[in-house]
Design an enzyme around this catalytic site. Structure first.
Site, short mmCIF file in Angstrom:
data_model
loop_
_atom_site.label_atom_id
_atom_site.label_comp_id
_atom_site.label_asym_id
_atom_site.label_seq_id
_atom_site.Cartn_x
_atom_site.Cartn_y
_atom_site.Cartn_z
N ARG A 179 88.13 21.73 -7.97
CA ARG A 179 87.47 22.16 -6.72
C ARG A 179 86.77 23.47 -7.02
O ARG A 179 87.40 24.47 -7.40
CB ARG A 179 88.50 22.34 -5.60
CG ARG A 179 87.91 23.01 -4.38
CD ARG A 179 88.78 22.93 -3.16
NE ARG A 179 88.75 21.60 -2.56
CZ ARG A 179 89.07 21.33 -1.29
NH1 ARG A 179 89.44 22.31 -0.48
NH2 ARG A 179 89.02 20.10 -0.83
N HIS B 255 81.73 15.91 -1.69
CA HIS B 255 83.19 15.80 -1.52
C HIS B 255 83.54 14.31 -1.62
O HIS B 255 83.91 13.66 -0.63
CB HIS B 255 83.60 16.38 -0.17
CG HIS B 255 85.07 16.68 -0.04
ND1 HIS B 255 85.99 16.42 -1.04
CD2 HIS B 255 85.79 17.22 0.99
CE1 HIS B 255 87.19 16.79 -0.64
NE2 HIS B 255 87.10 17.28 0.58
N GLN C 156 86.90 12.69 -0.29
CA GLN C 156 86.97 12.68 1.18
C GLN C 156 86.23 11.47 1.75
O GLN C 156 86.75 10.75 2.60
CB GLN C 156 86.34 13.99 1.72
CG GLN C 156 86.34 14.07 3.23
CD GLN C 156 87.73 14.29 3.78
OE1 GLN C 156 88.40 15.24 3.42
NE2 GLN C 156 88.18 13.42 4.67
N ARG D 2 94.08 10.29 2.34
CA ARG D 2 93.64 10.98 1.12
C ARG D 2 94.59 10.62 -0.03
O ARG D 2 94.16 10.35 -1.15
CB ARG D 2 93.66 12.51 1.32
CG ARG D 2 92.67 13.05 2.35
CD ARG D 2 91.23 12.91 1.91
NE ARG D 2 90.95 13.56 0.64
CZ ARG D 2 90.68 14.86 0.50
NH1 ARG D 2 90.63 15.66 1.54
NH2 ARG D 2 90.42 15.37 -0.69
N1 CP Z 1 89.51 17.88 3.88
C1 CP Z 1 89.92 18.62 2.84
O1 CP Z 1 89.42 18.50 1.71
O2 CP Z 1 90.92 19.49 3.13
P1 CP Z 1 91.45 20.68 2.22
O3 CP Z 1 90.33 21.70 2.13
O4 CP Z 1 92.66 21.19 2.92
O5 CP Z 1 91.77 20.14 0.85
N1 NVA Z 2 82.37 21.45 4.23
C1 NVA Z 2 83.73 21.97 4.14
C2 NVA Z 2 84.69 20.89 3.79
C3 NVA Z 2 86.13 21.31 3.81
C4 NVA Z 2 87.06 20.21 3.41
C5 NVA Z 2 83.77 23.09 3.11
O1 NVA Z 2 83.13 22.95 2.06
O2 NVA Z 2 84.44 24.09 3.36
#
Ligand code: CP
Ligand code: NVA
Length: 298
Positions: free
Chosen positions: A101, A128, A131, A285
């Site tokens: 990430r 993402h 997701q 997830r």
């Molecule tokens: N939706 C999602 O990716 O959540 P987190 O940022 O908590 O991992």
């Molecule tokens: N668009 C958001 C997604 C979080 C899961 C971010 O990048 O913070």
């Protein structure tokens, strides 16, 4: 399939295979007869906060027989400037897979290239993918095939989550509408490159009319905190609420990738009345990512 770097790059057949495998993976939780990650160590290398992604990958890796190690990018030499390609070549000799990430999409792609181990994008500024695979699995679990349906995204239409939805729409043949102010819509160049049935509009009511799925994400993505005040002003009105839900199909699903900011991208009452779907989505997830891990390990 060697890596999961983006929805843009995944083959449609891999996408369909993951979506198909996630159901049996969910049903077999706690009594898997295969342990595809047995004897393996997978690293989670995170430069941004996470609840769902971190926990679901750590649990999922263990449930498939592997060992996760969590590396906060700031705690390893990467945080002091060691190049990605050197980090990747070191870790590639010690571990069996990586879940990353970070900010730049290119960093995940470079890690995959230099490490020569399966690499998963666990969120970048561009995409993402885990997701969106989960979201589509969740929709199909409850409503059947997504092909031919209408998905409406409301909010910041240019961040990672809607961008992954765009690539998915073109691959899986559903209509995607993005309701966002002009400055928060994906670029025309990107839309032209992707093809598919994607409609961008500032008219949130028109976008919601007849939708099968209403979806939103935070107005201020990680890394954009300096723009908070401006974004809250610009995006006011691009909210999922009862008035918008009433314009959609009577059985519309409301989803949120979470974390949710009530009173901003979704109002509290709408969030709570769709909490069952939203938290099934969060749980999924785990199951979807186990299907991804299994496919990468085999
Ligand atoms: N939706 C999602 O990716 O959540 P987190 O940022 O908590 O991992
Ligand atoms: N668009 C958001 C997604 C979080 C899961 C971010 O990048 O913070």
């Amino acid at each position: 399939m060697e890596h999961l770097l983006s929805i843009e790059k995944i083959d449609r057949k891999d996408m369909e295979a993951i979506l198909t495998a996630a159901g049996p993976m969910k049903a077999a939780r706690g009594r898997h007869d295969r342990q595809p990650l047995a004897g393996q160590t997978w690293a989670l290398i995170f430069s941004k906060s996470s609840t769902r992604t971190r926990v679901s990958f750590e649990v999922g890796i263990r449930e498939l027989g592997g060992q996760p190690i969590f590396l906060n990018a700031n705690d390893i030499q990467l945080g002091r400037g060691e190049p990605i390609k050197d980090t990747a070549r070191v870790l590639g000799r010690m571990i069996h897979g990586a879940v990353i990430r970070t900010f730049a999409q290119n960093d995940v792609e470079e890690f995959a290239e230099y490490s020569a181990i399966p690499t998963i994008n666990a969120l970048t500024d561009a995409e993402h993918p885990c997701q969106i695979l989960t979201d589509i699995f969740t929709f199909q679990e409850k409503r059947g095939p997504i092909a031919g349906k209408v998905v409406t995204f409301v909010g910041d239409g240019a961040c990672n989550v809607p961008l992954s939805w765009i690539f998915a729409a073109a691959k899986l043949d559903f209509e995607l509408r993005i309701a966002a102010p002009r400055a928060y819509q994906p670029t025309p160049e990107l839309l032209k490159r992707v093809g598919g049935k994607i409609i961008c509009t500032e008219d949130v009511q028109a976008a919601a009319r007849g939708a099968d799925l209403l979806y939103t994400d935070v107005w201020v993505s990680m890394g954009m905190e300096a723009e908070t005040e401006k974004r809250l002003k610009d995006l006011a009105g691009y909210q999922i609420n009862d008035a918008l839900v009433k314009l959609a199909q009577p059985d519309v699903m409301v989803m949120h990738c979470l974390p949710a900011y009530r009173g901003k991208e979704i109002d509290a009452a709408t969030f709570e009345s769709h909490a069952m779907t939203i938290f099934d989505q969060a749980e999924n997830r785990l199951h979807t990512q186990k299907a991804i891990l299994e496919r990468l390990a085999s």
